[in-house]
Design a protein around this motif. Structure first.
Motif, PDB file in Angstrom:
ATOM      1  N   SER A  83       0.829  -1.201   0.000  1.00 26.22           N
ATOM      2  CA  SER A  83       0.000   0.000   0.000  1.00 26.22           C
ATOM      3  C   SER A  83       0.863   1.250   0.000  1.00 26.22           C
ATOM      4  CB  SER A  83      -0.923   0.000   1.222  1.00 26.22           C
ATOM      5  OG  SER A  83      -1.558   1.251   1.379  1.00 26.22           O
ATOM      6  N   GLU A 117      -9.577  -1.066  -7.117  1.00 23.46           N
ATOM      7  CA  GLU A 117      -8.865  -1.016  -5.839  1.00 23.46           C
ATOM      8  C   GLU A 117      -7.366  -0.890  -6.050  1.00 23.46           C
ATOM      9  OE1 GLU A 117      -8.762  -3.540  -1.640  1.00 23.46           O
ATOM     10  OE2 GLU A 117      -9.407  -4.513  -3.505  1.00 23.46           O
ATOM     11  N   LYS A 121      -5.466   2.233  -4.245  1.00 25.18           N
ATOM     12  CA  LYS A 121      -4.695   1.989  -3.016  1.00 25.18           C
ATOM     13  C   LYS A 121      -3.226   1.655  -3.246  1.00 25.18           C
ATOM     14  CE  LYS A 121      -6.506  -0.643   0.054  1.00 25.18           C
ATOM     15  NZ  LYS A 121      -7.162  -1.800   0.713  1.00 25.18           N
TER      16      LYS A 121
END
Length: 454
Positions: A83, A117, A121
């Motif tokens: 991340s 996603e 992220k």
């Protein structure tokens, strides 16, 4: 593209290797193209990471490149998407002792993360993201049915060499003998670790761990099962576990003279010379082909070194490993290498005396090099990608510090409660409860042995 960015060996019991890849935007923005990384080695097997994109998600697979009939490889692996915000937001999946074999050389997850996603992220403004692969407890097993008249196995690919197990005897009074033979790499010595087993079930005979130096002709010492084993007409099941095989290079290095040259597994040239300008003899290791390292890349190399005795006494080891081994270094493209200095326990004054156990005829030292891991890594200098790992490290330190402070506070409260309870019992005339570990102050209890932190 998926570029191998960094590689780390944790040197734990499971022999964990961690590989970090920088994955470019071509993986997510070109739907008709499956992206596969370049091959890399782990536990003497060749691997690659492959990506498969669908309309809304991205799949990740670990691919075994050294497919060999009759061989199975078991791996604990974990894929982790790093991340950009916080290490607790990392996502991934793992598998324990996942089996790779000729019919299934790729294992992974077809829908690892959704594209939405991934972009929100994990990907940066350029559409690139980092993927971490952890591999541990890698086991290589090979099985074959030995049956007359053919008493040797087909070629077994392992650690860049081809191997075979040859059986002799086992008929009449002659005992059965097995020998591991290297079929390729003529003129190359190597250190091999392996184990053999014959039969199945209760009749199975195991050799236990075997380790030896394989000579230039590829021969290893024979193994004779005990009790003696007889070959049956229906054949016998042979099992081989291959643990490691590392190439060796032996050099005769003059104590006072020119450097000796050798080559590693990638045919890269190295030089080794003696340095006698200190109290102990030092060996100066130079990478002669450092100018061949591709531009904007790092080449990581690790090796071990031994001094070979000229005439070892009975029960005395043939060679003595240098202190500080294994050695490792990163090399970028340069016009010349400054070299790495390896210390020895051999004093300079002892070399000049007669009877020195390490001095060979001609005034030379025999040095044995054992090549270990080597990786070609993308990005030769510190880069913004490294900020992510540094950020995670700082975050983890703060998390651990907060947990330690919380643990210390709880221990102080527990100590206070115990003290209050003891005072109340004393006022009531009851005997105090003895503490098995003894009463300690909060300062003494601040380093608790009940909790371990990574």
């Amino acid at each position: 593209m998926a570029l191998l960015y960094r590689a780390t060996r944790l040197k734990d019991r499971a022999d964990t290797h961690v590989f970090t890849f920088v994955v470019t935007r071509s993986v997510t923005r070109e739907p008709d193209r499956d992206v596969t990384s370049k091959d890399f080695c782990c536990s003497h097997q060749r691997w690659a990471v492959a990506f498969n994109r669908s309309e809304a998600s991205l799949g990740v697979y670990l691919v075994w490149r050294g497919v060999c009939e009759g061989m199975r490889v078991y791996v604990d692996f974990t894929f982790t998407l790093l991340s950009r915000d916080h290490f607790t937001a990392n996502e991934g999946f793992s598998g324990k002792q996942v089996r790779f074999y000729a019919g299934c050389a790729a294992q992974g997850r077809g829908r690892c993360v959704s594209l939405a996603e991934l972009n929100a992220k994990f990907a940066d403004a350029r559409g690139e993201f980092q993927l971490e692969l952890s591999m541990s407890r890698v086991r290589t097993l090979y099985s074959w049915e030995l049956r007359a008249p053919r008493l040797d196995t087909p070629p077994i690919a392992f650690a860049g060499f081809d191997w075979s197990v040859s059986a002799t005897g086992g008929v009449g009074k002659e005992p059965l003998t097995l020998r591991l033979v290297r079929l390729s790499g003529e003129g190359q010595r190597c250190r091999i670790r392996y184990a053999l087993a014959l039969g199945e079930g209760e009749r199975r005979i195991h050799s236990g761990p075997l380790e030896c130096l394989c000579d230039t002709e590829g021969r290893t010492p024979p193994w004779t099962p005990r009790p003696p084993y007889r070959l049956l007409h229906k054949g016998v099941r042979l099992m081989v576990e291959l643990v490691s095989a590392r190439a060796l290079a032996e050099l005769s290095v003059p104590v006072a003279g020119r450097a000796a040259t050798c080559y590693d597994r990638d045919k890269q040239a190295w030089a080794l010379r003696c340095d006698t300008h200190s109290e102990t003899v030092r060996l100066h290791m130079l990478y002669r082909d450092v100018h061949h390292v591709p531009r904007n890349h790092l080449r990581y190399v690790s090796w071990s070194a031994w001094l070979v005795r000229s005439a070892p006494a009975p029960g005395e080891p043939e060679a003595e490993e240098l202190p500080g081994a294994p050695f490792e270094n990163y090399y970028a493209q340069e016009s010349a290498d400054e070299g790495l200095m390896m210390e020895t326990a051999l004093r300079v004054e002892d070399v000049s005396r007669t009877g020195c156990p390490f001095l060979h005829p001609g005034g030379e030292l025999q040095v044995r090099l054992e090549w270990s891991d080597t990786y070609l890594l993308f990005q030769a200098t510190y880069h913004v990608y490294d900020d992510l790992c540094r950020l995670h490290a700082h975050q983890m330190r703060r998390e651990i510090a907060a947990l330690q402070a919380e643990n210390y506070s709880l221990e102080r409260q527990l100590f206070s409660y115990q003290k209050s309870l003891a005072y109340a019992q004393a006022q009531a005339g009851e005997p105090a409860v003895a503490e098995t570990s003894g009463r300690r102050s909060p300062a003494e209890r601040s380093l608790s042995t009940d909790t371990e932190y990574a």
